[in-house]
Design an enzyme around this catalytic site. Sequence first.
Site, PDB file in Angstrom:
ATOM      1  CE  LYS A 269      -7.357  -2.347  35.819  1.00  0.00           C
ATOM      2  NZ  LYS A 269      -6.482  -2.913  36.799  1.00  0.00           N
TER       3      LYS A 269
ATOM      4  CE  LYS B 290      -9.191  -0.700  40.548  1.00  0.00           C
ATOM      5  NZ  LYS B 290      -9.213  -2.067  40.612  1.00  0.00           N
TER       6      LYS B 290
ATOM      7  NE  ARG C  64       0.834 -16.707  34.173  1.00  0.00           N
ATOM      8  CZ  ARG C  64       1.961 -17.063  33.696  1.00  0.00           C
ATOM      9  NH1 ARG C  64       3.177 -17.144  34.316  1.00  0.00           N
ATOM     10  NH2 ARG C  64       1.824 -17.415  32.314  1.00  0.00           N
TER      11      ARG C  64
ATOM     12  CD  GLU D   8      -7.072   1.053  38.224  1.00  0.00           C
ATOM     13  OE1 GLU D   8      -7.327   0.305  37.536  1.00  0.00           O
ATOM     14  OE2 GLU D   8      -6.127   1.059  39.243  1.00  0.00           O
TER      15      GLU D   8
HETATM   16  P1  13P Z   1      -4.785  -2.615  43.901  1.00  0.00           P
HETATM   17  O1  13P Z   1      -6.089  -2.780  44.649  1.00  0.00           O
HETATM   18  O2  13P Z   1      -3.850  -3.715  44.454  1.00  0.00           O
HETATM   19  O3  13P Z   1      -4.257  -1.298  43.947  1.00  0.00           O
HETATM   20  O4  13P Z   1      -5.194  -3.239  42.565  1.00  0.00           O
HETATM   21  C1  13P Z   1      -6.241  -2.356  42.100  1.00  0.00           C
HETATM   22  C2  13P Z   1      -6.069  -2.378  40.388  1.00  0.00           C
HETATM   23  O5  13P Z   1      -6.749  -3.123  39.635  1.00  0.00           O
HETATM   24  C3  13P Z   1      -4.953  -2.051  39.862  1.00  0.00           C
HETATM   25  O6  13P Z   1      -4.972  -1.571  38.522  1.00  0.00           O
END
Ligand code: 13P
Length: 333
Positions: free
Chosen positions: A137, A221, A47, A179
């Site tokens: 995030k 987001k 990873r 988000e």
């Molecule tokens: P995706 O663009 O693959 O949806 O991932 C963005 C993300 O940070 C999901 O939490």
Amino acid sequence: MSYSNEMKSVAKTMVQGFRGLLAADESSPTLSKRFDALGLESTYESRRAWREMLFSTPNLSSWISGVILFDETFRQQASSGVTFPEYLAKIGILAGIKVDTGAKPMAGRPSETITEGLDGLSARMAEYRALGATFAKWRAVIKIEQQTLPSRAAILANAHALARYARICQSEGIVPIVEPEVLMDGDHSIERSFEVTSEVLQSVFSELWLQEVALDEMVLKPSMVISGKGASLRASREEVAELSVQCYRNHVPGSVAGIALLSGGQRDSEATQHLALMNRGKSLPWPITFSYGRALQDAALESWATQKYDVQAAQGHLAERAAANFRAAQGQD
Ligand code: 13P
């Protein structure tokens, strides 16, 4: 001490100038699933090597303003011996950290989730800041099912947690990415997606207001307003762009530093086109850019598997998607 000016500047750097974010913060189990699907072995070192390949893509900082990291990667080192946050800072890219601990089945409503991770968050955030994080995030997940889901209870609980997280971030001098993802899973229409996304955004901004979150020191987001993956008649790309912008205009205050979209399982070229159409010929109150995970990494990951860890080949794919999204943020194809 007030971190306000610093956070305003970080938030602007994240979203202005048409650059976007690379969401490389898949948890180890999620990345292992992606590796497994392509026959790649998932270990602490494999990873690390995958992430080092991504971050060392030549010219990455021309298109990418920040990278979101998972705790494991945040503490790992590049081959040169510096930590990844230090490595990114040196090449002009901000380092961010995913701080939620995942979307867990909600008590009494097991088909819906509540995102956890608020306990002890201030102390964790202070540590991440000391180690080089400038933003964080937290992802809330909202599921649509016919007319029954989401419940008001799930929307409000997730909006509340997002706002508490954002307030804690700002108290610790870290810019929050807020988000709220409305999933594409299911066969719902774009109209239903519009209705649910509207209610979710309205609830999130109401909670952010209650918690006195500074909107010019955060990045939103959101998911796009889009038909469910299984819908028999899927709305056109133009409709997705149109209704998404309409929904954001209705519910996202103009003082928000910017919108950085998630891709949510769309094909990479589709996610790029949607972004381009949202930015074409419109004067918007905030920059709209990308914070894609899969839509930036899918082609690179496939190449990593089929070309057996060929660094240049995989980097070429990431560079192509990142540059395409940088153009899309300017409304160009
Ligand atoms: P995706 O663009 O693959 O949806 O991932 C963005 C993300 O940070 C999901 O939490």
